[in-house]
Design a protein around this motif. Structure first.
Motif, PDB file in Angstrom:
ATOM      1  N   LEU A  81       0.811  -1.279   0.014  1.00  0.00           N
ATOM      2  CA  LEU A  81       0.034   0.039   0.015  1.00  0.00           C
ATOM      3  C   LEU A  81       0.873   1.384  -0.003  1.00  0.00           C
ATOM      4  O   LEU A  81       0.514   2.107  -0.660  1.00  0.00           O
ATOM      5  CB  LEU A  81      -0.957   0.005   1.152  1.00  0.00           C
ATOM      6  CG  LEU A  81      -1.897  -1.244   1.414  1.00  0.00           C
ATOM      7  CD1 LEU A  81      -2.860  -1.162   2.663  1.00  0.00           C
ATOM      8  CD2 LEU A  81      -3.047  -1.148   0.005  1.00  0.00           C
ATOM      9  N   LEU A  82       1.980   1.206   0.717  1.00  0.00           N
ATOM     10  CA  LEU A  82       2.894   2.471   0.904  1.00  0.00           C
ATOM     11  C   LEU A  82       3.511   2.628  -0.554  1.00  0.00           C
ATOM     12  O   LEU A  82       3.754   3.754  -1.004  1.00  0.00           O
ATOM     13  CB  LEU A  82       3.941   2.127   1.877  1.00  0.00           C
ATOM     14  CG  LEU A  82       3.584   2.561   3.302  1.00  0.00           C
ATOM     15  CD1 LEU A  82       4.590   2.129   4.351  1.00  0.00           C
ATOM     16  CD2 LEU A  82       2.918   3.773   3.413  1.00  0.00           C
ATOM     17  N   LEU A  83       4.130   1.524  -1.324  1.00  0.00           N
ATOM     18  CA  LEU A  83       4.529   1.581  -2.626  1.00  0.00           C
ATOM     19  C   LEU A  83       3.479   2.242  -3.612  1.00  0.00           C
ATOM     20  O   LEU A  83       3.874   3.001  -4.435  1.00  0.00           O
ATOM     21  CB  LEU A  83       5.136   0.390  -3.089  1.00  0.00           C
ATOM     22  CG  LEU A  83       6.203  -0.225  -2.391  1.00  0.00           C
ATOM     23  CD1 LEU A  83       6.627  -1.497  -2.996  1.00  0.00           C
ATOM     24  CD2 LEU A  83       7.644   0.700  -2.400  1.00  0.00           C
ATOM     25  N   THR A  84       2.138   1.916  -3.206  1.00  0.00           N
ATOM     26  CA  THR A  84       1.245   2.686  -4.100  1.00  0.00           C
ATOM     27  C   THR A  84       1.063   3.849  -3.977  1.00  0.00           C
ATOM     28  O   THR A  84       0.845   4.787  -4.901  1.00  0.00           O
ATOM     29  CB  THR A  84      -0.167   1.649  -3.915  1.00  0.00           C
ATOM     30  OG1 THR A  84       0.193   0.466  -4.128  1.00  0.00           O
ATOM     31  CG2 THR A  84      -1.331   2.020  -5.052  1.00  0.00           C
ATOM     32  N   VAL A  85       0.902   4.273  -2.605  1.00  0.00           N
ATOM     33  CA  VAL A  85       1.069   5.749  -2.454  1.00  0.00           C
ATOM     34  C   VAL A  85       1.922   6.623  -2.764  1.00  0.00           C
ATOM     35  O   VAL A  85       1.853   7.739  -3.316  1.00  0.00           O
ATOM     36  CB  VAL A  85       0.610   5.780  -0.853  1.00  0.00           C
ATOM     37  CG1 VAL A  85       0.725   7.281  -0.476  1.00  0.00           C
ATOM     38  CG2 VAL A  85      -0.771   5.225  -0.332  1.00  0.00           C
ATOM     39  N   ILE A 172      -7.363  -8.936  -4.090  1.00  0.00           N
ATOM     40  CA  ILE A 172      -7.863  -7.935  -5.144  1.00  0.00           C
ATOM     41  C   ILE A 172      -7.458  -6.627  -4.436  1.00  0.00           C
ATOM     42  O   ILE A 172      -6.721  -5.755  -5.009  1.00  0.00           O
ATOM     43  CB  ILE A 172      -9.353  -7.892  -5.345  1.00  0.00           C
ATOM     44  CG1 ILE A 172      -9.665  -9.327  -5.831  1.00  0.00           C
ATOM     45  CG2 ILE A 172      -9.853  -6.640  -5.856  1.00  0.00           C
ATOM     46  CD1 ILE A 172     -11.154  -9.580  -6.121  1.00  0.00           C
ATOM     47  N   PRO A 173      -7.846  -6.275  -3.162  1.00  0.00           N
ATOM     48  CA  PRO A 173      -7.271  -4.879  -2.522  1.00  0.00           C
ATOM     49  C   PRO A 173      -5.787  -4.746  -2.289  1.00  0.00           C
ATOM     50  O   PRO A 173      -5.323  -3.727  -2.121  1.00  0.00           O
ATOM     51  CB  PRO A 173      -8.482  -4.889  -1.506  1.00  0.00           C
ATOM     52  CG  PRO A 173      -8.561  -6.176  -1.000  1.00  0.00           C
ATOM     53  CD  PRO A 173      -8.774  -6.960  -2.058  1.00  0.00           C
ATOM     54  N   ILE A 174      -5.196  -5.907  -1.956  1.00  0.00           N
ATOM     55  CA  ILE A 174      -4.024  -5.956  -1.396  1.00  0.00           C
ATOM     56  C   ILE A 174      -2.880  -6.071  -2.503  1.00  0.00           C
ATOM     57  O   ILE A 174      -1.874  -5.398  -2.453  1.00  0.00           O
ATOM     58  CB  ILE A 174      -3.625  -7.119  -0.319  1.00  0.00           C
ATOM     59  CG1 ILE A 174      -4.541  -7.167   0.782  1.00  0.00           C
ATOM     60  CG2 ILE A 174      -2.195  -7.248  -0.051  1.00  0.00           C
ATOM     61  CD1 ILE A 174      -4.463  -8.292   1.627  1.00  0.00           C
ATOM     62  N   VAL A 175      -3.141  -6.757  -3.643  1.00  0.00           N
ATOM     63  CA  VAL A 175      -2.246  -7.002  -4.585  1.00  0.00           C
ATOM     64  C   VAL A 175      -2.738  -6.380  -6.085  1.00  0.00           C
ATOM     65  O   VAL A 175      -1.950  -5.677  -6.841  1.00  0.00           O
ATOM     66  CB  VAL A 175      -1.889  -8.506  -4.628  1.00  0.00           C
ATOM     67  CG1 VAL A 175      -0.904  -8.663  -5.835  1.00  0.00           C
ATOM     68  CG2 VAL A 175      -1.396  -8.986  -3.373  1.00  0.00           C
ATOM     69  N   ILE A 176      -3.712  -6.886  -6.571  1.00  0.00           N
ATOM     70  CA  ILE A 176      -4.215  -6.494  -7.645  1.00  0.00           C
ATOM     71  C   ILE A 176      -4.585  -5.055  -8.117  1.00  0.00           C
ATOM     72  O   ILE A 176      -3.888  -4.479  -8.887  1.00  0.00           O
ATOM     73  CB  ILE A 176      -5.418  -7.382  -8.364  1.00  0.00           C
ATOM     74  CG1 ILE A 176      -5.209  -8.628  -8.243  1.00  0.00           C
ATOM     75  CG2 ILE A 176      -6.006  -7.011  -9.528  1.00  0.00           C
ATOM     76  CD1 ILE A 176      -6.313  -9.850  -8.436  1.00  0.00           C
ATOM     77  N   MET A 177      -5.327  -4.481  -6.972  1.00  0.00           N
ATOM     78  CA  MET A 177      -5.509  -3.028  -7.099  1.00  0.00           C
ATOM     79  C   MET A 177      -4.309  -2.182  -6.940  1.00  0.00           C
ATOM     80  O   MET A 177      -3.966  -1.420  -7.830  1.00  0.00           O
ATOM     81  CB  MET A 177      -6.720  -2.631  -6.263  1.00  0.00           C
ATOM     82  CG  MET A 177      -7.940  -3.046  -6.432  1.00  0.00           C
ATOM     83  SD  MET A 177      -9.321  -2.692  -5.346  1.00  0.00           S
ATOM     84  CE  MET A 177      -9.174  -0.698  -5.607  1.00  0.00           C
ATOM     85  N   PRO A 178      -3.461  -2.368  -6.230  1.00  0.00           N
ATOM     86  CA  PRO A 178      -2.040  -1.656  -5.916  1.00  0.00           C
ATOM     87  C   PRO A 178      -1.217  -1.746  -7.195  1.00  0.00           C
ATOM     88  O   PRO A 178      -0.728  -0.799  -7.578  1.00  0.00           O
ATOM     89  CB  PRO A 178      -1.475  -2.038  -4.775  1.00  0.00           C
ATOM     90  CG  PRO A 178      -2.632  -2.584  -3.732  1.00  0.00           C
ATOM     91  CD  PRO A 178      -3.614  -3.139  -4.743  1.00  0.00           C
ATOM     92  N   ILE A 184      -0.566   2.006 -13.968  1.00  0.00           N
ATOM     93  CA  ILE A 184      -1.137   3.374 -14.413  1.00  0.00           C
ATOM     94  C   ILE A 184      -0.518   4.616 -14.179  1.00  0.00           C
ATOM     95  O   ILE A 184      -0.384   5.291 -14.974  1.00  0.00           O
ATOM     96  CB  ILE A 184      -2.597   3.253 -14.105  1.00  0.00           C
ATOM     97  CG1 ILE A 184      -3.519   2.042 -14.580  1.00  0.00           C
ATOM     98  CG2 ILE A 184      -3.511   4.655 -14.596  1.00  0.00           C
ATOM     99  CD1 ILE A 184      -4.858   2.161 -13.984  1.00  0.00           C
ATOM    100  N   SER A 185      -0.062   4.669 -12.959  1.00  0.00           N
ATOM    101  CA  SER A 185       0.606   5.840 -12.448  1.00  0.00           C
ATOM    102  C   SER A 185       1.967   6.116 -13.292  1.00  0.00           C
ATOM    103  O   SER A 185       2.171   7.145 -13.742  1.00  0.00           O
ATOM    104  CB  SER A 185       0.787   5.745 -11.034  1.00  0.00           C
ATOM    105  OG  SER A 185      -0.056   5.785 -10.237  1.00  0.00           O
ATOM    106  N   TYR A 186       2.498   4.797 -13.676  1.00  0.00           N
ATOM    107  CA  TYR A 186       4.006   4.976 -14.103  1.00  0.00           C
ATOM    108  C   TYR A 186       3.700   5.137 -15.688  1.00  0.00           C
ATOM    109  O   TYR A 186       4.507   5.518 -16.465  1.00  0.00           O
ATOM    110  CB  TYR A 186       4.987   3.694 -13.778  1.00  0.00           C
ATOM    111  CG  TYR A 186       5.667   4.362 -12.749  1.00  0.00           C
ATOM    112  CD1 TYR A 186       6.765   5.083 -12.591  1.00  0.00           C
ATOM    113  CD2 TYR A 186       5.373   3.917 -11.421  1.00  0.00           C
ATOM    114  CE1 TYR A 186       7.511   5.448 -11.522  1.00  0.00           C
ATOM    115  CE2 TYR A 186       6.109   4.036 -10.364  1.00  0.00           C
ATOM    116  CZ  TYR A 186       7.072   4.988 -10.451  1.00  0.00           C
ATOM    117  OH  TYR A 186       7.936   5.194  -9.202  1.00  0.00           O
TER     118      TYR A 186
END
Length: 279
Positions: A81-85, A172-178, A184-186
């Motif tokens: 989650l932190l890497l996603t943020v 899904i919320p822990i791996v796939i969504m992040p 998408i961000s990159y």
């Protein structure tokens, strides 16, 4: 030695971010939170592993095993989650630089980090409770370096279908969504960098997110190789080696990457050295 280096390296990052005014920015705040996660993960595993190795084998109680699994899952989820943020932070910094300070305020960063911690603890707790209710009536030998979910399921005598459904749903919320958000961000960051006319500008823009991209690649590369690649493709020894990579060596590599590739952190270290020399 690796564990000691991990603790010292990540503590150095936390202290530098806390004490240096130049590092009081959203990116370094998230890096310090990542360092806390990188301290929790090996501390949960390495001391007990060293105790077993130095004493030619020891037992671990069921409650301690479940607790070790919980801290492990919570730390891994927190890091995802932190890497996603952090990828979102880099997206705003490069794609919306004029609005960066208004979007990534101190309050916003604290809230994002708070939810990362809450979700990391909550998501892990939901299926750890189910694991604790399983019946283990056969072999009590875990053929692994620590209490991981896969070797524990192999020892369970009761039906694990519900637990496997929980794991798939929580992925899904822990791996796939992040992972999707990071990609998408990159993708947007890459398109934005390509539109910069000068090569110097492109290089400068890419340098602001290169360290994070390297950390993401290492972390997700090892995670997917352990939990996504079919077990028939890799041997048990290979699984143990890969587990060591993301539980022991990745937390050591992260502060090295951020310190060696980051001018601000090197500058903060130099300032501390200069103050010590003056003193």
């Amino acid at each position: 030695m690796v564990y000691s280096g991990t603790i010292c390296g990540n503590l150095l990052i936390i202290i530098l971010v806390s004490t240096s005014k130049n590092l009081h920015t959203p990116m370094y705040f998230f890096i310090s939170q990542l360092s806390i996660s990188d301290i929790l993960l090996p501390t949960d595993i390495v001391p007990n592993l060293l105790h077993i190795l130095l004493n030619n084998g020891r037992t671990i109680t069921f409650n301690n095993c479940i607790f070790q699994l919980y801290v492990f899952c919570a730390s891994e989820t927190l890091e995802c989650l932190l890497l996603t943020v952090m990828s979102y932070d880099r997206y705003v910094a490069i794609c919306n630089p004029l609005r960066y300070t208004s979007i990534m305020t101190s309050a916003h960063c604290v809230i994002l980090t708070f939810f990362c911690w809450i979700f990391g603890c909550f998501f892990s707790l939901t299926y750890i409770i189910t694991v604790a209710k399983l019946q283990f009536c056969g072999s009590n030998i875990i053929d692994h370096l620590f209490c991981d979910i896969v070797p524990l399921l192999k020892l369970a005598c009761s039906d694990t279908f519900i637990l496997q459904i929980e794991i798939y749903l929580l992925s899904i919320p822990i791996v796939i969504m992040p992972t999707t958000i990071i990609i998408i961000s990159y993708a947007y960051i890459g398109l934005e960098i390509l539109e910069i006319p000068s090569s110097t500008g492109r290089q400068k823009a890419f340098s602001t997110c290169s360290s994070h991209l390297i950390v993401v690649s290492i972390f997700y590369g090892t995670i997917f190789s352990v939990y996504v690649v079919p077990t028939k493709v890799k041997t048990l020894t290979m699984s143990k080696i890969l587990s060591l990579l993301y539980t022991v060596f990745t937390p050591l590599i992260n502060p090295i990457i951020y310190s060696l590739r980051n001018k601000d952190i090197r500058k903060a270290v130099q300032e501390i050295n200069d103050k010590n020399e003056i003193w």
